[in-house]
Design a protein around this motif. Sequence first.
Motif, PDB file in Angstrom:
ATOM      1  N   HIS A 154      22.790  -3.320  -9.895  1.00 29.09           N
ATOM      2  CA  HIS A 154      23.992  -4.114 -10.135  1.00 29.09           C
ATOM      3  C   HIS A 154      23.738  -5.597  -9.842  1.00 29.09           C
ATOM      4  CE1 HIS A 154      28.175  -5.268 -10.282  1.00 29.09           C
ATOM      5  NE2 HIS A 154      28.177  -5.609  -9.014  1.00 29.09           N
ATOM      6  N   VAL A 158      24.085  -8.410 -12.699  1.00 30.26           N
ATOM      7  CA  VAL A 158      25.034  -9.514 -12.561  1.00 30.26           C
ATOM      8  C   VAL A 158      24.307 -10.855 -12.671  1.00 30.26           C
ATOM      9  CG1 VAL A 158      26.682 -10.643 -10.996  1.00 30.26           C
ATOM     10  CG2 VAL A 158      26.700  -8.156 -11.246  1.00 30.26           C
ATOM     11  N   HIS A 186      25.019 -11.555  -4.367  1.00 28.68           N
ATOM     12  CA  HIS A 186      26.440 -11.485  -4.033  1.00 28.68           C
ATOM     13  C   HIS A 186      26.812 -10.271  -3.191  1.00 28.68           C
ATOM     14  CE1 HIS A 186      26.642  -8.687  -7.462  1.00 28.68           C
ATOM     15  NE2 HIS A 186      27.819  -8.318  -7.015  1.00 28.68           N
ATOM     16  N   ASP A 187      26.058  -9.190  -3.301  1.00 31.17           N
ATOM     17  CA  ASP A 187      26.406  -7.958  -2.576  1.00 31.17           C
ATOM     18  C   ASP A 187      25.497  -7.664  -1.386  1.00 31.17           C
ATOM     19  OD1 ASP A 187      28.748  -6.886  -3.547  1.00 31.17           O
ATOM     20  OD2 ASP A 187      27.795  -5.677  -5.095  1.00 31.17           O
ATOM     21  N   HIS A 240      33.465 -13.397  -4.154  1.00 34.10           N
ATOM     22  CA  HIS A 240      33.351 -12.681  -5.435  1.00 34.10           C
ATOM     23  C   HIS A 240      34.410 -11.593  -5.622  1.00 34.10           C
ATOM     24  CE1 HIS A 240      30.843  -9.928  -2.951  1.00 34.10           C
ATOM     25  NE2 HIS A 240      31.125  -8.999  -3.856  1.00 34.10           N
ATOM     26  N   ASP A 269      30.709  -9.449 -12.376  1.00 32.44           N
ATOM     27  CA  ASP A 269      30.647  -8.384 -11.376  1.00 32.44           C
ATOM     28  C   ASP A 269      31.534  -7.207 -11.788  1.00 32.44           C
ATOM     29  OD1 ASP A 269      30.271  -6.973  -8.964  1.00 32.44           O
ATOM     30  OD2 ASP A 269      31.919  -8.037  -7.990  1.00 32.44           O
TER      31      ASP A 269
END
Length: 368
Positions: A154, A158, A186-187, A240, A269
């Motif tokens: 992911h 993204v 981002h994660d 986000h 996302d």
Amino acid sequence: PVRISLMGAEAVIEDKIIEEPTTVEILFINSLTKHEWESIRIESGITKEGVLDLVFDLVGGKAPPLEGRGYTVGFLTLENAKSHGAAIPKAAVGYIALLSQSKSVYETLGDGKAEGFDQAKGIVAALAGQIAKGMEVFKPIRNIKSYDEYTFTHGLNVAILTMALGKAVLVPDEILEGIVLGALCHDVGKQTVSREILNKPGKLEHDEKKIMDRHPVEGARILMALPNVPAIVPVIAYQHHMYKDGTGYPFGVHGIKPHPASMLVSIVDVFDALRTIRPYSHARTTTAAYNIILKEARQGKLQKVFLGPLAGLSNIFTKGTRVKLSDGKEGAVIQENVDDPLHPTITLDDGATLDLDRNRMLLISEVI
């Protein structure tokens, strides 16, 4: 490491199409074909025991994705992609190579190691190099979905789509690099969430959701602790899941609107998450995912300015696509609008032709 992949009727090792396979290569290709798998990655340090495990997996036909001692087996899904020579195999194999790097990035960032950020910059440079050759590279890549563990895949998905969307809305390269780094990372806060919660198939309990909802905070904390990180990167990690209308999380942040860069990453996302198989949700089609994005943008959650470019990158409004308009009428696209994909020319079911570029009072409310 060595990657053996099936791309349609072609078999490839790394980025080379196998013209005359050896006996061993034939065994791998036959196993991939039999079990309808699409790729095997064999690490350079695989042991004899790892090779035996791989053989048993190939014979047994276990459901992928599989990750053993020194190998990974899984799928590459290409929807509506047409092969132009070796473009698709090279793009897909390159994607797998980047995927292995992104996994290392998450592991090192999760441990608070600055080297992880240097690796992330390397991935962004690789993506930038591909895009510099032209947007065509995204045609075979954009529909590649689940291959490895969800969080790693992911993050890379993204980053790739953020790069493409940023180019489409003319973000300057020097700014876009930081945004794509933020998208890739981002994660990272999910490193602090237990696997039991991350992979829970059902609805999270209240306490579990509180832990999950902290991952943007933890991600920003991890990234801010590293040296030489552009300021926008932890901002994107923190924001986000924050929406334009004030909803989303982290909670308790009043009067702060998400940064435009965070909004760009946010829409990507959501789009990628909807199109991926997750423990608690099935994968939506590209069209179904876009309908959700469309609805949330018009409700004020997501940034509407990105809807058209995202539709263009995803080939949403191609000729023949059926749509429903804001007045309830339905029809089919007869002429795409390259400059503004949200406003094509359509033929209504009553026979009338309508150019939405000249009839701005009407909007597409749903892609059928």
